[in-house]
Design a protein around this motif. Sequence first.
Motif, short mmCIF file in Angstrom:
data_model
loop_
_atom_site.label_atom_id
_atom_site.label_comp_id
_atom_site.label_asym_id
_atom_site.label_seq_id
_atom_site.Cartn_x
_atom_site.Cartn_y
_atom_site.Cartn_z
N VAL A 92 0.82 -1.21 0.00
CA VAL A 92 0.00 0.00 0.00
C VAL A 92 0.85 1.26 0.00
O VAL A 92 0.58 2.20 -0.74
N ILE A 93 1.93 1.25 0.80
CA ILE A 93 2.69 2.49 0.95
C ILE A 93 3.36 2.88 -0.37
O ILE A 93 3.43 4.06 -0.71
N MET A 279 -14.25 5.34 12.48
CA MET A 279 -14.36 4.72 13.81
C MET A 279 -15.58 3.82 13.90
O MET A 279 -15.55 2.76 14.52
N VAL A 294 -5.45 -15.54 7.93
CA VAL A 294 -3.99 -15.69 7.98
C VAL A 294 -3.56 -16.74 6.96
O VAL A 294 -4.13 -17.81 6.91
N THR B 72 6.13 3.75 10.63
CA THR B 72 5.75 3.31 9.28
C THR B 72 6.66 2.20 8.78
O THR B 72 6.20 1.21 8.22
N ILE B 78 1.02 3.25 8.27
CA ILE B 78 1.31 4.43 7.45
C ILE B 78 0.70 5.67 8.09
O ILE B 78 -0.47 5.65 8.46
N ILE B 124 -5.30 5.27 18.20
CA ILE B 124 -6.34 4.34 18.66
C ILE B 124 -7.14 3.73 17.51
O ILE B 124 -7.40 2.53 17.51
N PRO B 125 -7.49 4.50 16.47
CA PRO B 125 -8.24 3.87 15.36
C PRO B 125 -7.45 2.77 14.67
O PRO B 125 -8.04 1.95 13.97
N ARG B 128 -8.68 -0.88 14.44
CA ARG B 128 -9.68 -1.34 13.48
C ARG B 128 -9.28 -1.07 12.04
O ARG B 128 -9.78 -1.69 11.13
N LEU B 129 -8.40 -0.09 11.86
CA LEU B 129 -8.08 0.32 10.50
C LEU B 129 -6.67 -0.10 10.15
O LEU B 129 -5.78 -0.06 10.98
N LYS B 130 -6.47 -0.49 8.91
CA LYS B 130 -5.09 -0.74 8.52
C LYS B 130 -4.87 -0.27 7.09
O LYS B 130 -5.81 0.05 6.38
N GLY B 131 -3.58 -0.22 6.75
CA GLY B 131 -3.19 0.14 5.39
C GLY B 131 -3.78 1.47 4.96
O GLY B 131 -3.63 2.49 5.61
N ARG B 213 2.92 -9.31 9.61
CA ARG B 213 1.58 -9.91 9.46
C ARG B 213 0.87 -9.72 10.78
O ARG B 213 1.13 -10.46 11.73
N ILE B 215 -2.18 -10.20 11.91
CA ILE B 215 -3.05 -11.24 12.47
C ILE B 215 -2.21 -12.40 13.01
O ILE B 215 -2.46 -12.92 14.10
N ALA B 216 -1.18 -12.76 12.25
CA ALA B 216 -0.29 -13.82 12.73
C ALA B 216 0.37 -13.40 14.04
O ALA B 216 0.52 -14.22 14.95
N VAL B 219 -2.00 -13.92 16.83
CA VAL B 219 -2.12 -15.33 17.17
C VAL B 219 -0.95 -15.76 18.06
O VAL B 219 -1.10 -16.59 18.94
#
Lengths: 294, 356
Positions: A92-93, A279, A294, B72, B78, B124-125, B128-131, B213, B215-216, B219
């Motif tokens: 993405v970056i 949010m 995953v 980053t 990012i 904080i967001p 829930r948010l990525k990329g 990663r 999520i990994a 885990v």
Amino acid sequence: MAFFLQMLVTGIVVGSVYALVALGFVLIYKSSDAINFAQGEFLLIGTYVCLTLVASYNVPFIAALLLALAFSALLGWSVEKVVLRPFIGKPVISMIMATIGLSSVLAGIVHIIWGHETRVYPPVFSEKPLQFGEVIIAPVYAWSFVIVMIWLVIFTLFFKYSRFGIAMRATADDQQAALSMGISVKTIFAIAWAIAAIVSAVGGVLLGNINGVNSSLSLIGLKVLPVAILGGLDSIPGAIIGGILIGIIESMTGGYLDPLVGGGLKEVIPFVILVIILMVKPYGLFGKKEIERV
Amino acid sequence: MVRNPFVMQCGEFHVDYKQDMAIWKIARVRWRIFMIVALFALFPMVATDYVVGLATLCGIAAIGAIGLNILTGFTGQISIGVGAFLGVGGYTSAILTTKLGLSFWVAFPLAGLITALVGALFGIPSLRLKGLYLAIATLAAQVIILFVISRWDSLTGGTAGLVLNRPQIGSFTFMSEMSYYYLMFVVLLITIVFSLNLFRTRVGRAFIAIRDRDIAAEVMGIDLFKYKVLAFFVSSFFVGIAGALLGHYTMIVSPELYSISVSIEYLAMILVGGLGSVFGSLYGAVFITLMPVVLRSVVDVLSGTFPGLEGVLVGMKEVVFGVVIILFLVYEPDGLNKMWSNIKNYFRLWPFSYTK
């Protein structure tokens, strides 16, 4: 009440232009997963080309508009081929920075050619205001709305019936399946960028007729982000509804809240909404939720 | 007897993890680094004020770029809001020193701390948010923070900004270019040592795991929320420190100094230097800071032959900036740091590189 209606109408008109520009943005995201930070510069170049043709070469407005659109299509097409092609499937970056780099190059070119001062279109639309009950509308606004609506209808038909439109929807749905059905995904990407440049140019010409043209017009490129996020990044109806909603909210804020805080809130409120949406409902009103494994 | 410190090792032969984690891979590296540090410590003695000033700006940018790279490059979050966080640092220090009359030495760490807290708040967001979505959220943070700064007239002086003083110790003021260079130099050294060591600890490795990663990583028992917010905190701390240093150096803070183009410049620094590399941030900061200066002198030379070139300098800067970003992304996505290590690797076994 008249004030409210006036604000509402202004909001809808400006919002419809946002919707048009956001459409291009969403189209690129949908087809190639790229966020286009150069949307504002596309808009700027389109409107400057049109302005130059009208003001310096005395080309009739409609002809100049069509020429500017053709130029924008060519620009979008070649930018995709030359700059964006290497970044398909990259992190993405890289994608974000590539379009940021692109926007910097285009902005620089605009500054070199056209400078920084504000220019105005020679009056294209009649100056006599239209009266609807209590609401007064400048013809520029009315025509902008009509032109945006025409474009939206054209695009709806394009996506529903034309060969390329259907191919684009197929590509957005599933790239591999589209490839195996013989659709040239590369061509689709290039078309998406060309269309994005065209709609931006239309938006730029309309806004330029309303407010005059200078390089701060490219900030619309950032305002597209709240619009697209509100509607859902990958939803075309979302972009249209989001655009009009943001336009209305912005105009209302400008009318009612700005006098209280001393101005400027109008420019920021779309981003406040953006944060709230992210949010609460990150995929917007109509966006597709991604599931990650995953 | 000190043997030639610039002899390179001809390969890596690690037999345990301790060697692999070591900062000084071989003993001579230590001497080499000490000599380079000494070189940079001594150089203002011979350089002109102009050059020292440029070096100071590069160093301050490097502190901010290392901060951004922690977030980053190392944690993969990012952020397009660095400009505003620089502003928070600069303004905090300005308000604390001019309005509350605190000494610079108290205000300076506080500026970092408050920026870190603001950064953590906007981090904080990130749970829930990525990329892409996170990038857009940080962009919104940039716009909102700048709005608050330019509207909160009573505290920030509005669009006119605030005027700052240079720091003092007793009766000594860091007024000369050389003295401020040394102040920056000490802070930069601390930043580099801290961040090099950060990624040898549990926290730093958690950051890297989240980048690779998330999520990994979750885990495997890494508390995503805690570490992501922590990454925002640490990163914004250094950005705030850089902002405060910059504010006291230029002696003015005003909203337009922290616009979105500053955020983009910092992103370009870590990208050109190398994502996920402390020294890369340093190279990138120097590169991006000096680029307009070099361009200006090139234009000055050429303007004799091509009159009118002066007028398009601003536009040319933008074009060159964009082209550099795109070229790096296409040809060397790992940046200057990778180029440098390629050169080193080439000479490591030279002239028998193929035996590697």
